[in-house]
Design an enzyme around this catalytic site. Structure first.
Site, PDB file in Angstrom:
ATOM      1  N   LEU A   1     -40.525 -17.714 -17.577  1.00 56.62           N
ATOM      2  CA  LEU A   1     -41.576 -17.610 -18.587  1.00 56.62           C
ATOM      3  C   LEU A   1     -41.335 -18.552 -19.753  1.00 56.62           C
ATOM      4  O   LEU A   1     -42.274 -19.193 -20.237  1.00 56.62           O
ATOM      5  CB  LEU A   1     -41.669 -16.169 -19.100  1.00 56.62           C
ATOM      6  CG  LEU A   1     -42.382 -15.176 -18.187  1.00 56.62           C
ATOM      7  CD1 LEU A   1     -42.074 -13.742 -18.625  1.00 56.62           C
ATOM      8  CD2 LEU A   1     -43.888 -15.404 -18.192  1.00 56.62           C
TER       9      LEU A   1
ATOM     10  N   ASP B   1     -31.776 -22.481 -24.628  1.00 62.11           N
ATOM     11  CA  ASP B   1     -31.318 -21.778 -23.428  1.00 62.11           C
ATOM     12  C   ASP B   1     -29.818 -21.963 -23.290  1.00 62.11           C
ATOM     13  O   ASP B   1     -29.294 -23.067 -23.502  1.00 62.11           O
ATOM     14  CB  ASP B   1     -32.022 -22.303 -22.176  1.00 62.11           C
ATOM     15  CG  ASP B   1     -32.027 -21.275 -21.054  1.00 62.11           C
ATOM     16  OD1 ASP B   1     -33.077 -20.666 -20.805  1.00 62.11           O
ATOM     17  OD2 ASP B   1     -30.963 -21.081 -20.430  1.00 62.11           O
TER      18      ASP B   1
ATOM     19  N   ASP C   1     -26.278 -19.645 -29.066  1.00 55.16           N
ATOM     20  CA  ASP C   1     -26.474 -18.241 -28.696  1.00 55.16           C
ATOM     21  C   ASP C   1     -27.254 -17.539 -29.800  1.00 55.16           C
ATOM     22  O   ASP C   1     -26.725 -17.265 -30.873  1.00 55.16           O
ATOM     23  CB  ASP C   1     -25.108 -17.579 -28.499  1.00 55.16           C
ATOM     24  CG  ASP C   1     -25.207 -16.135 -28.050  1.00 55.16           C
ATOM     25  OD1 ASP C   1     -26.330 -15.604 -27.961  1.00 55.16           O
ATOM     26  OD2 ASP C   1     -24.142 -15.536 -27.788  1.00 55.16           O
ATOM     27  N   ILE C   2     -28.521 -17.232 -29.532  1.00 57.48           N
ATOM     28  CA  ILE C   2     -29.383 -16.653 -30.573  1.00 57.48           C
ATOM     29  C   ILE C   2     -29.071 -15.185 -30.829  1.00 57.48           C
ATOM     30  O   ILE C   2     -29.666 -14.583 -31.741  1.00 57.48           O
ATOM     31  CB  ILE C   2     -30.884 -16.859 -30.250  1.00 57.48           C
ATOM     32  CG1 ILE C   2     -31.228 -16.493 -28.785  1.00 57.48           C
ATOM     33  CG2 ILE C   2     -31.262 -18.306 -30.504  1.00 57.48           C
ATOM     34  CD1 ILE C   2     -31.445 -15.047 -28.542  1.00 57.48           C
TER      35      ILE C   2
ATOM     36  N   ASN D   1     -37.996 -14.988 -26.203  1.00 57.75           N
ATOM     37  CA  ASN D   1     -38.176 -14.750 -24.772  1.00 57.75           C
ATOM     38  C   ASN D   1     -36.858 -14.500 -24.035  1.00 57.75           C
ATOM     39  O   ASN D   1     -36.869 -13.942 -22.952  1.00 57.75           O
ATOM     40  CB  ASN D   1     -38.892 -15.962 -24.153  1.00 57.75           C
ATOM     41  CG  ASN D   1     -38.929 -15.918 -22.658  1.00 57.75           C
ATOM     42  OD1 ASN D   1     -39.723 -15.192 -22.060  1.00 57.75           O
ATOM     43  ND2 ASN D   1     -38.070 -16.701 -22.012  1.00 57.75           N
TER      44      ASN D   1
ATOM     45  N   TYR E   1     -32.568  -1.836 -20.307  1.00 59.81           N
ATOM     46  CA  TYR E   1     -33.650  -2.810 -20.468  1.00 59.81           C
ATOM     47  C   TYR E   1     -34.894  -2.165 -21.087  1.00 59.81           C
ATOM     48  O   TYR E   1     -35.516  -2.724 -21.996  1.00 59.81           O
ATOM     49  CB  TYR E   1     -33.971  -3.407 -19.097  1.00 59.81           C
ATOM     50  CG  TYR E   1     -35.079  -4.415 -19.064  1.00 59.81           C
ATOM     51  CD1 TYR E   1     -34.901  -5.703 -19.561  1.00 59.81           C
ATOM     52  CD2 TYR E   1     -36.311  -4.098 -18.498  1.00 59.81           C
ATOM     53  CE1 TYR E   1     -35.930  -6.648 -19.511  1.00 59.81           C
ATOM     54  CE2 TYR E   1     -37.338  -5.016 -18.437  1.00 59.81           C
ATOM     55  CZ  TYR E   1     -37.142  -6.292 -18.945  1.00 59.81           C
ATOM     56  OH  TYR E   1     -38.155  -7.212 -18.883  1.00 59.81           O
TER      57      TYR E   1
ATOM     58  N   LYS F   1     -36.519  -3.188 -24.662  1.00 59.65           N
ATOM     59  CA  LYS F   1     -37.893  -3.689 -24.734  1.00 59.65           C
ATOM     60  C   LYS F   1     -38.775  -2.778 -25.586  1.00 59.65           C
ATOM     61  O   LYS F   1     -39.707  -3.250 -26.259  1.00 59.65           O
ATOM     62  CB  LYS F   1     -38.466  -3.836 -23.325  1.00 59.65           C
ATOM     63  CG  LYS F   1     -37.853  -4.987 -22.530  1.00 59.65           C
ATOM     64  CD  LYS F   1     -38.020  -6.324 -23.244  1.00 59.65           C
ATOM     65  CE  LYS F   1     -37.685  -7.504 -22.375  1.00 59.65           C
ATOM     66  NZ  LYS F   1     -37.770  -8.795 -23.104  1.00 59.65           N
TER      67      LYS F   1
ATOM     68  N   THR G   1     -40.227 -14.269 -12.002  1.00 60.07           N
ATOM     69  CA  THR G   1     -39.141 -15.040 -12.600  1.00 60.07           C
ATOM     70  C   THR G   1     -37.859 -14.667 -11.852  1.00 60.07           C
ATOM     71  O   THR G   1     -37.892 -13.900 -10.884  1.00 60.07           O
ATOM     72  CB  THR G   1     -38.969 -14.708 -14.094  1.00 60.07           C
ATOM     73  OG1 THR G   1     -38.493 -13.351 -14.226  1.00 60.07           O
ATOM     74  CG2 THR G   1     -40.294 -14.834 -14.845  1.00 60.07           C
TER      75      THR G   1
END
Length: 319
Positions: free
Chosen positions: A35, A54, A89-90, A116, A187, A191, A221
């Site tokens: 995505l 990334d 690394d965010i 994302n 997860y 989310k 994905t």
């Protein structure tokens, strides 16, 4: 850690050309594949200059490579656009701050943040260990928070300096965050947390010219390829791949543009050719005694209210 490649061209593919996001600068996390890659390409095709973030990790977050981000940059440049790779690394303060700095130092501004990045470590709850819980929370929820924190601080400073932004944030939740998903407690929780963060950020940052929305996409994905491998819908000449990640990106581009003025604090499901505005939690049937209930009275009232309420949507994977 950054590496840059820029190019110029004509038409919609260039950051200096035409398009819905012409002249705007976007950062997209987790943009090396899936995505994120589709979003980066779609934004560039509509005139945005793009920071492609990334780490190049595996599906479970292990390993790392600069290749995926740089590959997307090279593809955008080959199409006549402008892009720069970011390998930070965010989910760390240093990485998130450098993401914002890369956009400003390379392109002179920041207008769009698409959060994302993510990966999976699926287990049933009784088999889910703390490391798998913490790792998924870290990349999904903390990664969203830190990127939003530093981008928001930048836009607040711009607004206070008299340069009111028309900034956009698009966060990535999931149907698992809306309804839950069996085998994905970590997860689903992360989310769902992103949805709450989206609502708070929209309320807090609106005064600085920042709009914050979330999407709950369904697409094929690395994380979903086994589920959607056979999902193809023939529609028109050549057929329509209903689960292609590129189907989600047009909504992301529109939300990232100035054309979406006034749209904030909303959640959209996007799948194939369908867009749905999700209405979220809102009050249903209610009863007020005007005094404290006894346990028996509370139970009786709850049963009456439940009989009048709509049934919840089923959890994904529930029998």
């Amino acid at each position: 850690m950054t590496s840059s490649t820029t190019g110029s061209g004509t038409g919609n593919a260039t950051g200096n050309g035409f398009g819905l996001c012409a002249g705007r600068v976007a950062v997209v996390t987790g943009a090396g594949r899936g995505l994120g890659r589709a979003h980066a390409h779609a934004l560039a095709a509509e005139g945005a200059r793009v920071v492609v973030n990334d780490l190049g990790v595996g599906l479970d977050g292990a390993g790392g490579s600069a290749g995926p981000a740089q590959d997307v940059v090279d593809e955008i440049v080959a199409a006549g656009g402008e892009a720069v790779a970011h390998g930070g690394d965010i989910a760390t303060a240093v990485g998130a701050a450098s993401l914002v700095a890369t956009a400003v130092e390379t392109f002179g501004r920041l207008d769009i943040l698409v959060n994302n990045a993510g990966f999976l470590r699926d287990k049933m709850l009784v088999n889910l260990d703390e490391d798998a819980w913490d790792a998924v929370m870290r990349v999904h929820l903390k990664g969203h928070f830190l990127a939003l924190k530093y981008a928001g601080a930048h836009w607040r400073a711009e607004a206070k300096a008299g340069r009111a932004p028309q900034a956009r944030v698009i966060n990535t939740s999931s149907g698992a965050g809306l309804l839950g998903s069996v085998g994905q407690g970590n997860y689903s929780a992360a989310k769902a947390g992103i949805l709450g963060l989206t609502l708070v950020a929209a309320a807090e940052l609106g005064r600085y010219g920042v709009q914050v929305n979330a999407i709950a996409p369904a697409a094929r994905t690395r994380m979903t390829e086994e589920v959607f491998a056979e999902a193809m819908t023939a529609s028109g000449e050549g057929g329509f791949d209903a689960m292609a990640p590129e189907n989600v990106s047009p909504l992301v581009v529109w939300l990232a543009s100035e054309a979406a003025a006034g749209v904030t604090g909303r959640v959209f499901e996007a799948e194939a050719g369908r867009i749905t505005v999700m209405e979220g939690w809102r009050p249903g049937p209610s009863a007020d005694k005007g005094a404290r209930w006894t346990p028996a009275e509370a139970g009786e009232a709850a049963l009456v209210l439940l009989a009048a309420a709509e049934l919840p949507q089923p959890v994904y994977g529930a029998q």
